[in-house]
Design an enzyme around this catalytic site. Structure first.
Site, short mmCIF file in Angstrom:
data_model
loop_
_atom_site.label_atom_id
_atom_site.label_comp_id
_atom_site.label_asym_id
_atom_site.label_seq_id
_atom_site.Cartn_x
_atom_site.Cartn_y
_atom_site.Cartn_z
N LYS A 55 16.33 1.28 15.95
CA LYS A 55 16.74 1.14 17.35
C LYS A 55 16.07 -0.08 17.98
O LYS A 55 16.07 -0.24 19.20
CB LYS A 55 16.34 2.40 18.12
N HIS A 100 -3.24 -6.52 -3.63
CA HIS A 100 -3.03 -5.11 -4.00
C HIS A 100 -4.42 -4.57 -4.37
O HIS A 100 -4.72 -4.30 -5.53
CB HIS A 100 -2.06 -5.01 -5.17
N ARG A 151 2.24 0.08 2.44
CA ARG A 151 2.77 -0.98 1.55
C ARG A 151 3.78 -1.79 2.35
O ARG A 151 4.68 -1.22 2.98
CB ARG A 151 3.44 -0.40 0.31
N ARG A 211 4.03 4.62 -8.62
CA ARG A 211 2.65 4.96 -8.91
C ARG A 211 1.74 4.95 -7.68
O ARG A 211 0.97 5.89 -7.47
CB ARG A 211 2.05 3.98 -9.94
N THR A 212 1.83 3.89 -6.89
CA THR A 212 0.87 3.79 -5.76
C THR A 212 1.15 4.90 -4.76
O THR A 212 0.23 5.59 -4.29
CB THR A 212 0.98 2.41 -5.11
N1 CP Z 1 1.38 -0.73 -9.93
C1 CP Z 1 2.13 -0.46 -8.87
O1 CP Z 1 1.86 -0.89 -7.75
O2 CP Z 1 3.20 0.36 -9.12
P1 CP Z 1 4.23 0.87 -8.05
O3 CP Z 1 4.97 -0.33 -7.51
O4 CP Z 1 5.13 1.83 -8.80
O5 CP Z 1 3.47 1.55 -6.95
#
Ligand code: CP
Length: 361
Positions: free
Chosen positions: A118, A172, A139, A89-90
């Site tokens: 490397k 998050h 992320r 999703r993110t």
């Molecule tokens: N809610 C969420 O962060 O989903 P993903 O891990 O699929 O991005």
């Protein structure tokens, strides 16, 4: 007043600031975010603005002309999606948000395809991205890494905005924004988020979505927060301390069924066993923390059921067709709130609002 700048402070001094004192370093002169790194950096005014923008952008995007207008906003910019942890999703909602605004997108999802194989450091990798891209959406499993990169790039002379798309077990922030947007839309005809009871359920110890949303909810007066989990996975004391400091009412319990009738929103989460050392969370019985079709009878007619997803067994798929199930709407809201956020970072809000006023009001 000149905003605080990350090249005015040493990394050690910045790293050790309390969370609320870091936020001025992430803002632009107009108060909008430049970096998006922590839930704690948001004030209520910014949240309201980003939610309002998301709704207007959603309406503009309904027509071909509106979509063409949005896609003309940032065709001269490029965004890098650097995802070193799995995501559906993110990743995809940021990807789609960039497309809606006309940004071109590059990505690294598998570090084994990068020169980190490397021996290049993560820091040098991200610094390389900043040479080619105007925005980095990141992320990472490492708490604080996005902040560190924001500081490094500012001090290396080519700062680009960094958006934290999930870091470690702690933050998050953009998930929390889409959760707030979902709550706001759900309660727009019943007095807003203020005064509602929000119940968090599941792996609260390691759930970064819960930690970030619990923080944003402190900006809404009268919200009571409930934390429902087995003892082993209960919310951290640092979150409770933050709530106490903000004067927020909360309750910690492992009795899920007794709390369901009090809830205005229930926020289910999965076991975050990717953080296990030796599969220890599989020893914990979590079956009392699943939302079943029978639980719908206990839930207020006006309440909503949320989940950041992905889910496992926490919500029975039989619940999906109930109008109170809001988790698939959260998925869609994530795209609109991310369009709004990127617009704010690049200062496109006035033009978008002007288009909305001229064509849709
Ligand atoms: N809610 C969420 O962060 O989903 P993903 O891990 O699929 O991005």
């Amino acid at each position: 007043m000149r905003p605080k700048r990350l090249d005015d402070i040493s990394w050690d001094a910045f790293k050790n600031l309390p969370l609320e004192e870091k936020s001025p370093y992430f803002k632009q002169k107009n108060g909008m975010p430049y970096h998006v790194l922590l839930a704690q950096q948001f004030d209520r005014e910014t949240l309201d603005h980003v939610c309002r923008m998301a709704t207007r952008i959603r309406r503009i995007a309904k027509s071909k002309d509106g979509m063409a207008f949005l896609m003309g906003q940032l065709p001269h910019k490029r965004a890098m999606l650097d995802f070193s942890q799995p995501s559906s999703r993110t990743f995809l909602s940021f990807y789609a948000a960039c497309q809606i605004l006309g940004l071109k997108v590059g990505e690294v999802r598998d570090p084994t395809t990068s020169s980190e194989m490397k021996g290049e450091s993560r820091e040098d990798s991200v610094r390389t991205f900043s040479s080619y891209f105007d925005l980095i959406i990141m992320r990472t499993p490492t708490q604080g890494f996005a902040e560190k990169m924001a500081w490094i790039l500012s001090n290396a002379g080519r700062p680009v905005p960094i958006i934290n798309a999930g870091s470690g077990k702690d933050q998050h922030p953009t998930q929390a924004l889409l959760d707030i947007y979902t709550l706001e839309r759900s309660f727009e005809r019943s007095g807003g988020i203020e005064g509602k009871n929000v119940v968090f359920v599941g792996d609260l110890l390691r759930g970064r979505t819960v930690r970030s949303l619990a923080s944003l909810l402190t900006l809404y007066p009268g919200v009571k927060q409930f934390f429902v989990a087995p003892d082993e996975l209960q919310i951290g004391q640092d979150v409770l301390d933050q709530l106490s400091a903000a004067g927020v009412d909360y309750e910690v319990t492992n009795d899920f069924e007794s709390v369901i009738p009090e809830a205005d929103a229930i926020y289910m989460t999965r076991i975050q066993d990717e953080w296990d050392k030796e599969g220890e969370s599989h020893q914990v019985d979590i079956s009392d923390f699943y939302f079943t079709a029978d639980h719908l009878k206990l839930l207020k007619y006006s309440a909503i059921l949320m989940h950041p997803l992905p889910r496992r067994k926490e919500i029975d798929p039989a619940v999906d067709s109930d109008p109170r199930a809001m988790y698939w709407r959260q998925v869609r809201n994530g795209m609109w709130i991310r369009v709004a956020l990127i617009s704010a970072i690049f200062g496109r809000d006035d033009e978008i609002l002007d288009y909305y006023t001229r064509n849709l009001r």
